[in-house]
Design a protein around this motif. Structure first.
Motif, PDB file in Angstrom:
ATOM      1  N   THR A 101     -11.750   3.474  -1.705  1.00 36.92           N
ATOM      2  CA  THR A 101     -10.237   3.905  -1.680  1.00 36.92           C
ATOM      3  C   THR A 101      -9.651   3.083  -0.607  1.00 36.92           C
ATOM      4  O   THR A 101      -9.992   3.455   0.627  1.00 36.92           O
ATOM      5  N   GLY A 102      -8.839   2.190  -0.649  1.00 36.29           N
ATOM      6  CA  GLY A 102      -8.024   1.624   0.266  1.00 36.29           C
ATOM      7  C   GLY A 102      -8.748   0.131   0.903  1.00 36.29           C
ATOM      8  O   GLY A 102      -7.829  -0.590   1.630  1.00 36.29           O
ATOM      9  N   ALA A 103      -9.706   0.129   0.338  1.00 36.87           N
ATOM     10  CA  ALA A 103     -10.538  -1.268   1.134  1.00 36.87           C
ATOM     11  C   ALA A 103     -10.326  -2.347  -0.013  1.00 36.87           C
ATOM     12  O   ALA A 103     -10.391  -2.199  -1.116  1.00 36.87           O
ATOM     13  N   SER A 104      -9.851  -3.779   0.394  1.00 43.05           N
ATOM     14  CA  SER A 104      -9.868  -4.583  -0.502  1.00 43.05           C
ATOM     15  C   SER A 104     -11.211  -5.223  -0.493  1.00 43.05           C
ATOM     16  O   SER A 104     -11.682  -5.857  -1.751  1.00 43.05           O
ATOM     17  N   GLY A 105     -11.929  -5.145   0.203  1.00 39.20           N
ATOM     18  CA  GLY A 105     -13.645  -5.776   0.135  1.00 39.20           C
ATOM     19  C   GLY A 105     -14.208  -5.509   1.539  1.00 39.20           C
ATOM     20  O   GLY A 105     -13.779  -4.860   2.296  1.00 39.20           O
ATOM     21  N   ILE A 106     -15.636  -5.815   1.533  1.00 41.76           N
ATOM     22  CA  ILE A 106     -16.416  -5.476   2.547  1.00 41.76           C
ATOM     23  C   ILE A 106     -16.837  -6.806   3.414  1.00 41.76           C
ATOM     24  O   ILE A 106     -17.280  -7.568   2.652  1.00 41.76           O
TER      25      ILE A 106
END
Length: 412
Positions: A320-325
């Motif tokens: 949740t909330g993350a576009s990518g790592i």
């Protein structure tokens, strides 16, 4: 438990081939076990058949990667593999069939069965042009405790992977070109949660397409400089996802670097450049920054080898909330031959994962040691210890885990 008894009884019945091992190693062999590998091949006309079987026992003190509620268990695994490879001159054909079954002594819900089949081949059209391709179909699983697995899952997440690629290699003068078109499809099964509800994993289903173009120029004495460009497209099946977000994206990578192959002592592929991943949904921030990829193998002596791996890349996530790592990984290993039939290995690694668009950053440490004993040219026994721990800026994601493994490998 039955697998453990099988390992012990079979290992005790296999007598080391001491006569062969007492001979002086041939200095012209690239690796002391090369001959043993050839002995394990069954020749069928113009094909080589290589069947193998691994049986292992593992004890883990934290199977769910939990910080506060650790649960230990013993896992028995059996992994057969079959490879059929051609011996043709201008053409190549390779078929594989792999499998792995895992059985937990206490947590039966986490038992799994993985499998993979694949075919690859190629043809040399001429001295300067070659075409290669491959197709793979696999079923894998993700253990409970992973970043993208729903909280409260009562079993591993199963998924299928279909992948294929075609590559063209071409030589024009001193310059070598290689172009690859690859495609991968991932399909995740839903999870059963505590209380009997269903956790939706369909928003992780996606297709990834990748095009890689590389050109290299030799500098002499096993050295070459290269430039590489890679484009990717990641398309999700169900849009928007459960959070109302459109996760489709496009990206590119630019690398430049050098390769080394110095008198069979050092071989390396080191490159650095820039990477960008642009997301369709404006809620997801663009990820970009320095890209890194390095692979180094150094044969310090005929008995000792050092290896090093490094990467900095952008990985997918549905957190949740993350576009990518943006993931940064560094791994090293030391392999030393104590005797022709006895090998010792140490390895370690460090990883830092930045969940872009959130305040979460994970730091992961990996350590390990192992001892491999060649019972004869058809079997070896491997004992190892592995440790990993994660420290996260976000509460509930820290963990420590110790694993002890005993593996018997058979080459028919």
């Amino acid at each position: 438990m039955y697998v453990c008894c099988f390992v012990c009884s079979l290992a005790s019945s296999l007598i080391p081939d001491t006569a062969a091992k007492s001979q002086t190693p041939n200095p012209h062999h690239d690796h002391p076990n090369d001959k043993d590998d050839r002995d394990a091949i069954i020749q069928i006309g113009l094909f080589d058949l290589r069947p193998t079987l691994s049986v292992s026992e593992e004890f883990s003190d934290n199977i769910f990667l939990s910080d506060r509620h650790k649960k230990s268990d013993q896992i028995s695994r059996i992994a057969p593999a079959l490879t059929l490879q051609s011996n043709w001159q201008r053409a190549r054909l390779r078929l594989i069939a792999l499998g792995e079954a895992g059985f937990y002594a206490q947590s039966d819900d986490d038992d799994y069965l993985d499998g993979e089949t694949g075919i690859s081949g190629g043809f040399d059209i001429g001295p300067a042009l070659a075409i290669d391709g491959k197709l793979n179909l696999a079923q894998h699983h993700e253990d409970r405790g992973g970043n993208d697995i729903p909280t409260g899952a009562t079993e591993p997440v199963l998924y299928t992977e279909q992948s294929g690629e075609i590559a063209i290699r071409y030589i024009a003068g001193d310059i070598r070109y290689r172009t690859v078109l690859a495609r991968r499809n991932l399909d995740f099964d839903d999870s059963t949660l505590a209380g009997g509800t269903i956790g939706n994993n369909d928003d992780r289903d996606r297709t990834e397409t990748r095009i890689v173009m590389r050109a290299s120029y030799p500098l002499g004495r096993g050295r070459a400089v290269f430039g590489e460009t890679a484009f990717n497209q990641r398309e999700y099946t169900n849009l928007p996802d459960d959070q109302g977000i459109y996760r489709d994206s496009t990206g590119y990578r630019f690398y430049t670097g050098m390769t080394f192959d110095v008198t069979n002592l050092i071989d390396a592929d080191i490159g650095a450049g820039w990477m960008t991943q642009i997301y369709e949904d404006p809620v997801l921030q663009t990820n970009e920054g320095l890209s890194l990829r390095a692979t180094v193998n150094w044969h310090v002596t005929r008995l000792t080898t050092l290896d090093f791996r490094a990467r900095r890349d952008i990985d997918e996530t549905t957190v949740t909330g993350a576009s990518g790592i943006i993931s940064e990984e560094f791994d090293f290993g030391v392999d030393h031959e104590l005797r022709r039939w006895l090998r010792l290995r140490f390895n370690g690694g460090y990883e830092q994962d930045h969940f872009e668009g959130t305040k979460r950053t994970d730091q992961i440490l990996r350590l390990g040691a192992g001892l491999r004993y060649d019972l004869n040219r058809f079997a070896d026994l491997d004992a190892s210890w592995r440790f990993d721990e994660r420290h996260s800026d976000e509460t509930g994601h820290d963990y420590q885990r110790n694993r002890a493994l005993l593996t018997l490998r058979l080459k028919m």
